[in-house]
Design an enzyme around this catalytic site. Structure first.
Site, mmCIF file in Angstrom:
data_model
loop_
_atom_site.group_PDB
_atom_site.id
_atom_site.type_symbol
_atom_site.label_atom_id
_atom_site.label_comp_id
_atom_site.label_asym_id
_atom_site.label_seq_id
_atom_site.Cartn_x
_atom_site.Cartn_y
_atom_site.Cartn_z
ATOM 1 N N ARG A 1 -14.450 -12.385 5.677
ATOM 2 C CA ARG A 1 -15.406 -11.287 5.834
ATOM 3 C C ARG A 1 -16.690 -11.556 5.049
ATOM 4 O O ARG A 1 -17.792 -11.267 5.530
ATOM 5 C CB ARG A 1 -14.796 -9.969 5.362
ATOM 6 C CG ARG A 1 -15.700 -8.771 5.665
ATOM 7 C CD ARG A 1 -15.264 -7.527 4.960
ATOM 8 N NE ARG A 1 -15.319 -7.669 3.512
ATOM 9 C CZ ARG A 1 -15.316 -6.642 2.660
ATOM 10 N NH1 ARG A 1 -15.255 -5.416 3.123
ATOM 11 N NH2 ARG A 1 -15.350 -6.847 1.367
ATOM 12 N N SER B 1 -4.795 4.900 8.798
ATOM 13 C CA SER B 1 -5.304 5.754 7.728
ATOM 14 C C SER B 1 -5.588 4.869 6.522
ATOM 15 O O SER B 1 -4.666 4.378 5.865
ATOM 16 C CB SER B 1 -4.277 6.835 7.359
ATOM 17 O OG SER B 1 -4.737 7.603 6.261
ATOM 18 N N ASN B 2 -6.871 4.641 6.252
ATOM 19 C CA ASN B 2 -7.262 3.742 5.162
ATOM 20 C C ASN B 2 -7.378 4.530 3.858
ATOM 21 O O ASN B 2 -8.458 4.754 3.331
ATOM 22 C CB ASN B 2 -8.588 3.060 5.506
ATOM 23 C CG ASN B 2 -8.941 1.971 4.511
ATOM 24 O OD1 ASN B 2 -8.119 1.601 3.666
ATOM 25 N ND2 ASN B 2 -10.149 1.452 4.595
ATOM 26 N N GLY C 1 -3.162 0.780 1.839
ATOM 27 C CA GLY C 1 -3.467 1.021 0.437
ATOM 28 C C GLY C 1 -4.592 0.131 -0.052
ATOM 29 O O GLY C 1 -5.097 -0.730 0.674
ATOM 30 N N ASP D 1 -12.241 11.338 6.547
ATOM 31 C CA ASP D 1 -12.320 12.516 5.695
ATOM 32 C C ASP D 1 -13.702 13.131 5.854
ATOM 33 O O ASP D 1 -14.643 12.753 5.167
ATOM 34 C CB ASP D 1 -12.071 12.108 4.242
ATOM 35 C CG ASP D 1 -12.025 13.297 3.300
ATOM 36 O OD1 ASP D 1 -11.768 14.415 3.783
ATOM 37 O OD2 ASP D 1 -12.246 13.105 2.089
ATOM 38 N N ASP E 1 12.811 1.548 16.431
ATOM 39 C CA ASP E 1 13.789 1.318 15.371
ATOM 40 C C ASP E 1 13.201 0.392 14.315
ATOM 41 O O ASP E 1 12.066 -0.092 14.438
ATOM 42 C CB ASP E 1 15.093 0.740 15.941
ATOM 43 C CG ASP E 1 14.856 -0.531 16.749
ATOM 44 O OD1 ASP E 1 13.914 -1.284 16.407
ATOM 45 O OD2 ASP E 1 15.598 -0.771 17.719
ATOM 46 N N HIS F 1 11.150 7.616 15.361
ATOM 47 C CA HIS F 1 12.477 6.995 15.410
ATOM 48 C C HIS F 1 13.243 7.323 16.687
ATOM 49 O O HIS F 1 14.346 6.813 16.896
ATOM 50 C CB HIS F 1 13.304 7.423 14.199
ATOM 51 C CG HIS F 1 14.215 6.360 13.677
ATOM 52 N ND1 HIS F 1 14.468 5.187 14.360
ATOM 53 C CD2 HIS F 1 14.941 6.277 12.528
ATOM 54 C CE1 HIS F 1 15.300 4.438 13.671
ATOM 55 N NE2 HIS F 1 15.607 5.080 12.555
#
Length: 447
Positions: free
Chosen positions: A256, A364-365, A389, A314, A421, A417
């Site tokens: 990057r 979702s960062n 994360g 957000d 699986d 689920h």
């Protein structure tokens, strides 16, 4: 006169909150001129004038809830005179009965140095002029900081807001003409965290020696309301399966950094998100069920052709999840451009309904805010979501047993689920991880 009915502005939306009026009663409007902004369960929507004319009434005030198919504002079409239709007839049919204790008092409080407050619906023009004249005649007798007849000026909506927060009108300094208390004054007072007022302090038990803690009440509306509803539905109806992994993004970070100047030359800011999305679209080919969804009756699995990757943003309105359409067909630059566009629109609360529909898998960062681990809730009807994360520089052993400094990123998957699986999501994550740890291998699969 005509009433503009709030149209059906989204699937399943029955009400919305008025965020901002761009016009006032008596203003002349042009066709397609922006009139009002409303917040639906999903996004901020701008409503325009259906035709040229003059606004005669605003049925719903800023901060209040408007109902779909109910009157939003009244207007007199261009070329139509007030004599052609009885004034206030259409408005009175739909407007709530005026409050005798506050609305009439408000008319008496308005000084002549500002526009006269609108009188209750259906009041004849002659009586409006009498109200204004009466306000002017008592102006000289107004005590500093108080309106006519010794009362502190404040609109009914402001008085209602004060009651909701248990505040006394005298406790809030007014910044309007003649000490008029505005909504902004109340909000500023609440944000400052000052005392609720001498009257409330006097009511506190003297033996306790301390006043009660204030409770700030805020209605759950708009995006936050629908988020609350959908998260409860998803958590209670979908059996979640959690799967965690560590990914070494050392090479990805280096790539990057090499590509950032080239992307900036194209006017695009290159983050890690486009790499996450592109690698996900490639990994879907090995586990297409991650890009599927169950039918409403849970009797069929629908495999989707395009990979529309959603990203949690957000925003000022709450959590929004717009999605980049057709990630498998886009270049990294194309994805980066869409990510920037959607992020800006979502944070401004102006993301379109089309950008919010059709997501197939979400990211979702949380690491962008500093989180290391998270257990995300699936954005139904999708069947999987990943929480990323923050990246940490940690010691790791290489192939020769030597300790090296590596960029380690934690990810946590949540899968439905009922159809996914542990083995399926593990194989998918391994394929995704492979592209991210050795990002140049993605070149072999780019079309």
């Amino acid at each position: 006169m005509s009433d503009f009915m709030l149209p059906d502005i989204g699937e399943g939306i029955v009400e919305c909150e008025v965020v901002e009026w761009h016009v006032a009663e008596g203003d002349v409007i042009e066709e397609d001129q922006p009139v009002v902004e409303v917040m639906t369960d999903k996004a901020l929507v701008e409503i325009t004038a259906p035709e040229a004319g003059r606004v005669t009434r605003l049925y719903v005030q800023k901060g209040e809830i408007a109902k779909v198919h109910a009157p939003l504002f009244g207007y007199l079409a261009e070329g139509e005179s007030a004599e052609e239709a009885p004034a206030g007839k259409a408005s009175a049919e739909h407007a709530p009965a005026p409050q005798a204790d506050e609305s009439q008092a408000e008319s008496a409080e308005a000084p002549s140095t500002r526009p006269v407050e609108p009188a209750p619906a259906g009041l004849p023009e002659q009586e409006r002029r009498v109200e204004a004249s009466r306000d002017a005649s008592v102006e000289d007798a107004v005590e500093p900081g108080r309106g006519p007849y010794g009362r502190i000026p404040a609109a009914p909506a402001v008085r209602r807001l004060l009651r909701e927060h248990g505040l006394e009108l005298e406790a809030v300094p007014g910044s309007g003409p003649q000490g008029r208390v505005l909504k902004e004054d109340v909000l500023r007072y609440l944000e400052a965290g000052e005392a609720a007022g001498p009257a409330e302090a006097a009511r506190a038990p003297s033996a306790a020696g301390a006043r009660e803690e204030e409770v700030r009440v805020e209605p759950l509306r708009g995006v936050r309301a629908v988020m609350a509803k959908r998260m409860v539905e998803a958590a209670s109806t979908i059996p979640h399966f959690q799967y965690g992994e560590e990914i070494d993004v050392t090479e990805l970070l280096a790539l990057r950094e090499r590509l950032k100047p080239l992307a900036e030359g194209e006017g695009v800011r290159l983050t890690l998100m486009p790499f996450f999305m592109k690698a996900m679209a490639l990994a879907v080919r090995e586990a297409p069920i991650l890009n599927a969804r169950l039918s409403d009756d849970a009797s069929e699995i629908h495999y989707l052709g395009g990979v529309n990757v959603g990203m949690a943003v957000d925003s000022r309105a709450g959590l929004l999840v717009p999605n980049v359409k057709g990630v498998e067909r886009l270049s990294l630059l194309g994805i980066a451009g869409e990510v920037a566009r959607l992020t800006e629109a979502a944070r401004a609360g102006r993301v379109s309904q089309e950008d919010l529909k059709g997501g197939t898998i979400s990211v979702s960062n949380i690491g962008a805010l500093g989180g290391t681990y998270a257990a995300p809730i699936i954005n139904a009807p999708e069947v999987a979501i990943v929480a990323i994360g923050k990246t940490q520089w940690l010691p790791r052993f290489d192939a020769d047993g030597q300790v090296r400094r590596r960029g380690i990123m934690t990810v946590t998957w949540a899968g439905d689920h009922r159809i996914i699986d542990g083995g399926t999501i593990a194989r998918f994550c391994n394929a995704w991880k492979g592209y991210l740890e050795d990002p140049e291998t993605m070149l072999l699969h780019l079309s």
